[in-house]
Design a protein around this motif. Sequence first.
Motif, PDB file in Angstrom:
ATOM      1  N   GLY A   1     -20.901  13.662  -6.193  1.00  0.00           N
ATOM      2  CA  GLY A   1     -21.465  12.834  -5.142  1.00  0.00           C
ATOM      3  C   GLY A   1     -20.669  12.941  -3.862  1.00  0.00           C
ATOM      4  O   GLY A   1     -20.334  14.038  -3.398  1.00  0.00           O
ATOM      5  N   GLY A   2     -20.339  11.798  -3.262  1.00  0.00           N
ATOM      6  CA  GLY A   2     -19.599  11.794  -2.006  1.00  0.00           C
ATOM      7  C   GLY A   2     -20.494  12.065  -0.809  1.00  0.00           C
ATOM      8  O   GLY A   2     -21.732  12.028  -0.897  1.00  0.00           O
ATOM      9  N   ALA A   3     -19.863  12.341   0.322  1.00  0.00           N
ATOM     10  CA  ALA A   3     -20.589  12.624   1.560  1.00  0.00           C
ATOM     11  C   ALA A   3     -19.850  13.709   2.335  1.00  0.00           C
ATOM     12  O   ALA A   3     -18.927  13.415   3.101  1.00  0.00           O
ATOM     13  CB  ALA A   3     -20.734  11.358   2.401  1.00  0.00           C
ATOM     14  N   PHE A   4     -20.243  14.944   2.119  1.00  0.00           N
ATOM     15  CA  PHE A   4     -19.638  16.090   2.798  1.00  0.00           C
ATOM     16  C   PHE A   4     -20.543  16.446   3.984  1.00  0.00           C
ATOM     17  O   PHE A   4     -21.424  17.308   3.902  1.00  0.00           O
ATOM     18  CB  PHE A   4     -19.501  17.262   1.825  1.00  0.00           C
TER      19      PHE A   4
ATOM     20  N   LYS B   1     -22.688  25.237 -12.263  1.00  0.00           N
ATOM     21  CA  LYS B   1     -21.311  24.747 -12.312  1.00  0.00           C
ATOM     22  C   LYS B   1     -21.079  23.908 -11.054  1.00  0.00           C
ATOM     23  O   LYS B   1     -21.847  24.000 -10.089  1.00  0.00           O
ATOM     24  CB  LYS B   1     -20.320  25.916 -12.383  1.00  0.00           C
ATOM     25  N   PRO B   2     -20.054  23.059 -11.049  1.00  0.00           N
ATOM     26  CA  PRO B   2     -19.862  22.166  -9.913  1.00  0.00           C
ATOM     27  C   PRO B   2     -19.756  22.908  -8.575  1.00  0.00           C
ATOM     28  O   PRO B   2     -19.096  23.940  -8.469  1.00  0.00           O
ATOM     29  CB  PRO B   2     -18.551  21.448 -10.253  1.00  0.00           C
ATOM     30  N   GLY B   3     -20.451  22.378  -7.588  1.00  0.00           N
ATOM     31  CA  GLY B   3     -20.430  22.945  -6.245  1.00  0.00           C
ATOM     32  C   GLY B   3     -20.983  21.928  -5.265  1.00  0.00           C
ATOM     33  O   GLY B   3     -21.373  20.817  -5.644  1.00  0.00           O
ATOM     34  N   ILE B   4     -21.019  22.303  -4.000  1.00  0.00           N
ATOM     35  CA  ILE B   4     -21.481  21.391  -2.946  1.00  0.00           C
ATOM     36  C   ILE B   4     -22.740  21.944  -2.304  1.00  0.00           C
ATOM     37  O   ILE B   4     -22.805  23.124  -1.949  1.00  0.00           O
ATOM     38  CB  ILE B   4     -20.381  21.170  -1.893  1.00  0.00           C
ATOM     39  N   ILE B   5     -23.744  21.084  -2.151  1.00  0.00           N
ATOM     40  CA  ILE B   5     -24.990  21.445  -1.490  1.00  0.00           C
ATOM     41  C   ILE B   5     -25.512  20.215  -0.760  1.00  0.00           C
ATOM     42  O   ILE B   5     -25.387  19.090  -1.255  1.00  0.00           O
ATOM     43  CB  ILE B   5     -26.038  21.966  -2.494  1.00  0.00           C
ATOM     44  N   HIS B   6     -26.033  20.391   0.441  1.00  0.00           N
ATOM     45  CA  HIS B   6     -26.688  19.318   1.195  1.00  0.00           C
ATOM     46  C   HIS B   6     -25.872  18.031   1.245  1.00  0.00           C
ATOM     47  O   HIS B   6     -26.393  16.924   1.109  1.00  0.00           O
ATOM     48  CB  HIS B   6     -28.083  19.053   0.622  1.00  0.00           C
ATOM     49  N   GLY B   7     -24.541  18.185   1.406  1.00  0.00           N
ATOM     50  CA  GLY B   7     -23.684  17.036   1.657  1.00  0.00           C
ATOM     51  C   GLY B   7     -23.185  16.293   0.451  1.00  0.00           C
ATOM     52  O   GLY B   7     -22.644  15.189   0.587  1.00  0.00           O
ATOM     53  N   PHE B   8     -23.326  16.859  -0.767  1.00  0.00           N
ATOM     54  CA  PHE B   8     -22.828  16.172  -1.958  1.00  0.00           C
ATOM     55  C   PHE B   8     -22.424  17.193  -3.014  1.00  0.00           C
ATOM     56  O   PHE B   8     -22.835  18.350  -2.982  1.00  0.00           O
ATOM     57  CB  PHE B   8     -23.883  15.219  -2.525  1.00  0.00           C
ATOM     58  N   LYS B   9     -21.604  16.734  -3.963  1.00  0.00           N
ATOM     59  CA  LYS B   9     -21.135  17.595  -5.043  1.00  0.00           C
ATOM     60  C   LYS B   9     -21.924  17.318  -6.316  1.00  0.00           C
ATOM     61  O   LYS B   9     -22.163  16.164  -6.674  1.00  0.00           O
ATOM     62  CB  LYS B   9     -19.644  17.353  -5.312  1.00  0.00           C
TER      63      LYS B   9
ATOM     64  N   GLU C   1     -22.694  30.762  -3.314  1.00  0.00           N
ATOM     65  CA  GLU C   1     -23.723  30.090  -2.526  1.00  0.00           C
ATOM     66  C   GLU C   1     -24.843  29.615  -3.455  1.00  0.00           C
ATOM     67  O   GLU C   1     -25.019  30.148  -4.557  1.00  0.00           O
ATOM     68  CB  GLU C   1     -24.298  31.051  -1.476  1.00  0.00           C
ATOM     69  N   PRO C   2     -25.635  28.591  -3.038  1.00  0.00           N
ATOM     70  CA  PRO C   2     -26.762  28.159  -3.871  1.00  0.00           C
ATOM     71  C   PRO C   2     -27.670  29.331  -4.209  1.00  0.00           C
ATOM     72  O   PRO C   2     -28.058  30.108  -3.334  1.00  0.00           O
ATOM     73  CB  PRO C   2     -27.473  27.131  -2.981  1.00  0.00           C
ATOM     74  N   ALA C   3     -27.978  29.474  -5.480  1.00  0.00           N
ATOM     75  CA  ALA C   3     -28.748  30.622  -5.950  1.00  0.00           C
ATOM     76  C   ALA C   3     -30.229  30.430  -5.697  1.00  0.00           C
ATOM     77  O   ALA C   3     -30.727  29.309  -5.528  1.00  0.00           O
ATOM     78  CB  ALA C   3     -28.503  30.828  -7.441  1.00  0.00           C
ATOM     79  N   ALA C   4     -30.959  31.542  -5.689  1.00  0.00           N
ATOM     80  CA  ALA C   4     -32.415  31.496  -5.657  1.00  0.00           C
ATOM     81  C   ALA C   4     -32.914  30.868  -6.952  1.00  0.00           C
ATOM     82  O   ALA C   4     -32.310  31.038  -8.018  1.00  0.00           O
ATOM     83  CB  ALA C   4     -32.978  32.906  -5.507  1.00  0.00           C
TER      84      ALA C   4
ATOM     85  N   PRO D   1     -31.810  24.170  -6.606  1.00  0.00           N
ATOM     86  CA  PRO D   1     -30.639  24.684  -7.319  1.00  0.00           C
ATOM     87  C   PRO D   1     -29.627  23.625  -7.719  1.00  0.00           C
ATOM     88  O   PRO D   1     -28.757  23.872  -8.561  1.00  0.00           O
ATOM     89  CB  PRO D   1     -30.027  25.672  -6.322  1.00  0.00           C
ATOM     90  N   GLY D   2     -29.699  22.447  -7.117  1.00  0.00           N
ATOM     91  CA  GLY D   2     -28.781  21.365  -7.447  1.00  0.00           C
ATOM     92  C   GLY D   2     -29.445  20.300  -8.284  1.00  0.00           C
ATOM     93  O   GLY D   2     -30.571  20.456  -8.779  1.00  0.00           O
TER      94      GLY D   2
END
Length: 401
Positions: free
Chosen positions: A20-23, A283-291, A301-304, A315-316
């Motif tokens: 979560g969070g706010a990136f 696996k854990p990663g960051i997309i659209h401002g959250f983990k 990078e986010p996969a197709a 992808p998330g």
Amino acid sequence: MLANYFKEFPNQEGFFNEYGGAFIPPQLESEMRKINDAYFAISKSHKFISELRDIRKHFQGRPTPVYHCNRLSQKYGGQIYLKREDLNHTGAHKLNHCMGEALLAKYMGKKKLIAETGAGQHGVALATAAAYFGLECEIHMGEVDMKKEYPNVQRMKILGATVVPVSHGLKTLKEAVDSAFEAYLEDPINTIYCIGSVVGPHPFPMMVRDFQRIVGIEAKDQFFDMTGELPDNIVACVGGGSNAMGIFSAFLNDAACRLYGIEPAGKSLSTIGDHAATMTHGKPGIIHGFKCYLLQDENGEPAAVHSVASGLDYPGIGPEHSMLRDLNKVTYESISDKECIDAFFELSRLEGIIPALESSHAVAFAMKLAKENPKQSILVNLSGRGDKDLDYVIENFGLPQ
């Protein structure tokens, strides 16, 4: 789980354990704090709660019923029940959080709602909420999804929304989120980005979950009234995961209830780009401002991704789902495109209910689960109806013989 779970998760920084969070860009940090503060202020307000309850009863048509699938149960075993969110106004669960988000926007003095949509159900719901409250509405949608879900595109336009085609990348849900977020950045003072699932930067995963909790609250009481016990299994499809969190939320402290989140196996689980099985291969990663758990390519990078259901090809997944996976509180399984289409027709012909392709993933898994556990009950969150999918299904798969 904790007795005060909903006060513990997320924490003040918006984290569900490590997710979560706010990136987000610095210029958005103050706006997110304002949204968070406004949400906590009005969510404790008798006036806000009363207005939302009135909307749910008199405009949305809540409570939606729980229905026993007699013929489906006879054929596959077990006792299969549906929480009929397809009967919620606009045809899906999405209006539950859209009316809440729009009411929050009105309270904050916002003039315009901005959002992404995949299958179009969130877009239609938000356009409906904007019309109800007299706000402007702008919906970003990938060109591929616009073609697949043409009826929902027309519904959004009829409701007064501006539909922005997204033509870059795969032209589906991820790109629609990118585009909507960029549009929001241009004027965060007068607009609010109404995220369509339990994803995005804090406080949106929390807010959307809270607005969707009504599904689980109703379903738990209704099922007990019908059977005198709780369901053995609760099943919901998962893309971002809003409908699943809505129904799961009521059963997190019931150890005897097994929770299943069903994601898309697509055309093949073995090839990147042919599925959207985030919990299986992410696996854990960051997309659209959250983990969160995230499907990633060789560069991180986010996969197709791919799914026959436009609302699931992301992808998330929601950060709360990511935490629940780690805690082994929810089991995440996958269903292929073919199994989804078969379930789409099976429910239609055995029960007279045409499900959304997203929901058909959950129905398909319930049918398999019923065969394996013929003495157990299964409650499926039928998150949406399939009117939007008819042209696409018939054009690409035909009618069964």
